[in-house]
Design a protein around this motif. Structure first.
Motif, PDB file in Angstrom:
ATOM      1  N   GLU A  95       0.840  -1.201   0.000  1.00 44.53           N
ATOM      2  CA  GLU A  95       0.000   0.000   0.000  1.00 44.53           C
ATOM      3  C   GLU A  95       0.884   1.263   0.000  1.00 44.53           C
ATOM      4  O   GLU A  95       0.633   2.204  -0.751  1.00 44.53           O
TER       5      GLU A  95
ATOM      6  N   TYR B  86       1.080   4.237  -3.122  1.00 45.33           N
ATOM      7  CA  TYR B  86       0.984   5.688  -2.992  1.00 45.33           C
ATOM      8  C   TYR B  86       2.335   6.364  -3.206  1.00 45.33           C
ATOM      9  O   TYR B  86       2.449   7.328  -3.954  1.00 45.33           O
ATOM     10  N   HIS B  87       3.357   5.837  -2.569  1.00 42.78           N
ATOM     11  CA  HIS B  87       4.639   6.530  -2.599  1.00 42.78           C
ATOM     12  C   HIS B  87       5.227   6.552  -4.007  1.00 42.78           C
ATOM     13  O   HIS B  87       5.661   7.598  -4.510  1.00 42.78           O
TER      14      HIS B  87
ATOM     15  N   LYS C  71       1.771   7.386  -6.744  1.00 38.65           N
ATOM     16  CA  LYS C  71       1.174   8.724  -6.720  1.00 38.65           C
ATOM     17  C   LYS C  71       2.225   9.825  -6.535  1.00 38.65           C
ATOM     18  O   LYS C  71       2.363  10.713  -7.353  1.00 38.65           O
ATOM     19  N   HIS C  72       2.981   9.751  -5.447  1.00 41.17           N
ATOM     20  CA  HIS C  72       3.936  10.829  -5.156  1.00 41.17           C
ATOM     21  C   HIS C  72       5.021  10.919  -6.210  1.00 41.17           C
ATOM     22  O   HIS C  72       5.241  11.974  -6.810  1.00 41.17           O
TER      23      HIS C  72
ATOM     24  N   ASN D 123      12.265  21.367  -7.077  1.00 37.22           N
ATOM     25  CA  ASN D 123      11.630  20.407  -6.172  1.00 37.22           C
ATOM     26  C   ASN D 123      11.231  19.133  -6.892  1.00 37.22           C
ATOM     27  O   ASN D 123      11.480  18.037  -6.403  1.00 37.22           O
TER      28      ASN D 123
ATOM     29  N   SER E 231      10.232  17.640   6.615  1.00 36.33           N
ATOM     30  CA  SER E 231      10.438  16.691   5.517  1.00 36.33           C
ATOM     31  C   SER E 231      11.896  16.679   5.095  1.00 36.33           C
ATOM     32  O   SER E 231      12.573  17.692   5.185  1.00 36.33           O
TER      33      SER E 231
ATOM     34  N   ASN F 217      13.516  18.737   2.692  1.00 38.80           N
ATOM     35  CA  ASN F 217      12.609  18.721   1.545  1.00 38.80           C
ATOM     36  C   ASN F 217      13.222  17.968   0.365  1.00 38.80           C
ATOM     37  O   ASN F 217      13.402  16.767   0.440  1.00 38.80           O
TER      38      ASN F 217
ATOM     39  N   TRP G  44      10.351  12.022   4.680  1.00 38.46           N
ATOM     40  CA  TRP G  44       9.050  12.700   4.532  1.00 38.46           C
ATOM     41  C   TRP G  44       8.026  11.769   5.198  1.00 38.46           C
ATOM     42  O   TRP G  44       8.133  10.547   5.106  1.00 38.46           O
ATOM     43  N   GLU G  45       7.022  12.331   5.807  1.00 33.25           N
ATOM     44  CA  GLU G  45       6.051  11.494   6.529  1.00 33.25           C
ATOM     45  C   GLU G  45       5.340  10.515   5.604  1.00 33.25           C
ATOM     46  O   GLU G  45       5.002   9.397   5.998  1.00 33.25           O
ATOM     47  N   HIS G  46       5.145  10.905   4.345  1.00 34.21           N
ATOM     48  CA  HIS G  46       4.428  10.008   3.434  1.00 34.21           C
ATOM     49  C   HIS G  46       5.194   8.696   3.238  1.00 34.21           C
ATOM     50  O   HIS G  46       4.618   7.702   2.826  1.00 34.21           O
TER      51      HIS G  46
ATOM     52  N   TYR H 199       4.176   6.889   7.019  1.00 34.30           N
ATOM     53  CA  TYR H 199       3.009   7.102   7.869  1.00 34.30           C
ATOM     54  C   TYR H 199       2.010   5.971   7.829  1.00 34.30           C
ATOM     55  O   TYR H 199       1.430   5.603   8.848  1.00 34.30           O
ATOM     56  N   LEU H 200       1.794   5.364   6.656  1.00 31.32           N
ATOM     57  CA  LEU H 200       0.821   4.262   6.567  1.00 31.32           C
ATOM     58  C   LEU H 200       1.288   3.061   7.376  1.00 31.32           C
ATOM     59  O   LEU H 200       0.492   2.350   7.975  1.00 31.32           O
TER      60      LEU H 200
END
Lengths: 308, 205
Positions: free
Chosen positions: A71, A75-76, A79-80, A120, A175, A211, A229-231, A234-235
């Motif tokens: 999962e 996302y990581h 998506k990111h 970035n 981050s 960052n 980074w928290e993403h 975090y999950l």
């Protein structure tokens, strides 16, 4: 495995050459990215499209379970990382950055710390590629050989390195990233303020960055990174960043990748040293020529005056 | 000895802001993240007192970043819990009175303000906050952002926070994942304009 994972996320695989991308896990993880023309691809009809692409990790999205969940990868990476790639392409299309390598885009847009908008996205694309390849299924354990020797030399012991790396990752507030890097040659890094100017050359150091910043901007050679980074955690770990960091060290780190990168970094440093030696010799030879010419001219003046 | 900070209580149940913000997030956000800022600030404060008593300038300077991170984290989150409210307690109800008028005057409409704050929140790279601020010197409203846990005053000593939106990933990730824009759109449903109005009217009576 990676192909089916990519298909599951709906990533469009371009037909034609995907030369440096590849899906044979082991060869892919041994790529050093410098000078790679990753953003020039021959499309199906032989049309050159200058675009940065989203590379899949060199393993399937569930391969690092239970330490890093599928999962999280969906996302990581899905998506990111994908958004950084897409947004970067939108920013650079039709500009002079469009034909450059990803690393050049990063250095140019870092702009001595006065970040230009594409920085970035560009740096985060690079960082995430580098991060996936810093891990492998069945990772962790200890390094060996020359890498271990250097770690012992520069950190006192492997445990000393682990503690410093973990502390950097835990104390990067907000981050960012923590890195093991090979630092060589430069004190004045031109584009940025060298964070460790008093350290000797050619050693391993741990650094952290906020960052999207990465050690390329300091002209260091990154060997290993962890995304804090928290993403990234975090999950799986919620607020428990220290647990995430420990799991990364114990179960995920690919010391193979670190080894390969170290070899490349040393080769690059040696090449650069040779180049600088060559330039120095050339300069000295030129100076010698100029001196000789001056002496000749001075002595011929003297002869003329005597002739009179 | 300086007074130790303590974790303020949440003025509503953890699940009271659903569905805008999940109970799971509120619990972690309050009991883990905010609590950790409080604990670590108190630790740093103790170390500061020791360093001051020994006139250890180097230690005093080194402690500044820990004080700023953790102190700022406490300040910001203390405001945040107050500027949110369950719908049953007025959360989401648009501002009336002088603040409502001032928002129209400064931004054109409430929608325009919301749009501006959401854009700035979405564009913020990394971790930080987006604020509706009152410049108490010029009596003007503005939208401002701060990075990490920097409190609003770091952007100007005359700035007073009326509303803050936490855009650190921990504020929304478990529920919204990477869809930060959805979090920003939804948080207005539990925005406590009563709190913002109170603060505003105190400064601009």
């Amino acid at each position: 495995m990676a192909a089916s994972a990519a298909a599951a996320i709906g990533s469009p695989l371009k037909c034609g050459l995907i030369s440096s991308q590849g899906f044979s896990g082991s060869t892919r993880s041994f790529q050093w990215r410098k000078n790679e023309k990753r953003n020039v691809r021959k499309g199906c009809r032989g049309v050159i499209t200058a675009k940065i692409d989203l590379r899949p990790p060199p393993y399937s999205l569930d391969a690092l379970e239970p330490h890093m969940s599928r999962e999280t990868f969906e996302y990581h990476w899905g998506k990111h990382h994908r958004a950084y790639v897409d947004n970067l392409n939108k920013q650079i299309v039709g500009t002079e950055l469009d034909t450059k390598t990803l690393e050049d885009i990063i250095l140019l847009t870092y702009n001595k710390g006065d970040l230009l908008p594409p920085f970035n996205n560009a740096a985060q694309v690079w960082n995430h590629d580098f991060f996936w390849e810093s891990m492998k299924p069945g990772g962790g354990g200890k390094p060996s050989g020359e890498l271990l020797e250097l770690i012992n030399r520069d950190f006192g012991s492997f445990e000393g390195f682990v503690n410093e790396f973990k502390a950097a990752a835990a104390t990067q507030f907000g981050s960012g990233w923590a890195w093991l890097v090979y630092k060589a040659n430069r004190l004045d890094v031109g584009n940025a303020v060298n964070p460790r100017p008093s350290d000797e050359d050619k050693k391993l150091v741990v650094v952290k960055s906020p960052n999207a910043v990465n050690p390329l901007v300091w002209d260091y050679s990154p060997l290993l990174t962890i995304d804090v980074w928290e993403h990234a955690y975090y999950l799986d770990f919620q607020n428990r960043r220290p647990d995430y960091i420990s799991t990364f060290m114990e179960k995920l780190v690919s010391w193979d990748a670190v080894n390969f990168r170290l070899e490349a970094a040393k080769a690059r440093a040696a090449e650069r040293e040779e180049e600088e030696e060559r330039k120095k010799t050339e300069y000295e030879d030129n100076q010698a020529d100029l001196d000789a010419r001056e002496m000749y001219l001075e002595s011929s003046d003297a002869d003329d005056s005597e002739a009179d | 000895m300086a007074e130790r900070l303590s974790l303020p209580e949440l003025p509503y149940d953890y699940g009271a802001l659903e569905p805008a913000i999940s109970g799971e997030i509120m619990l972690l956000h309050h009991q883990k993240h905010h609590k950790t800022y409080v604990t670590n600030f108190n630790k740093a404060l103790q170390q500061l007192e020791d360093a001051v008593s020994k006139s250890d300038a180097s230690a005093i300077v080194q402690l500044q970043s820990a004080l700023k991170f953790n102190g700022g984290g406490h300040i910001n989150h203390s405001i945040f819990w107050k500027n949110l409210a369950p719908v049953s307690q007025g959360g989401g109800e648009p501002p009336k009175g002088s603040l409502g008028n001032e928002i129209e005057k400064e931004f054109g409409s409430l929608e325009a303000l919301v749009h501006k704050m959401n854009s700035e929140g979405a564009a913020l790279q990394g971790s930080g906050w987006v604020w509706l601020a009152l410049d108490k010197e010029f009596k003007r409203l503005l939208v401002e952002t701060t990075f990490n846990q920097d409190p609003l005053v770091t952007k100007g000593s005359s700035l007073v926070p009326l509303l803050g939106i936490d855009v650190w990933e921990h504020a929304y990730y478990l529920q919204y994942k990477n869809a930060k824009a959805d979090y920003l759109a939804n948080i207005w449903k539990v925005m406590n304009w009563n709190y913002a109005s109170e603060v505003y009217e105190k400064e601009c009576p």
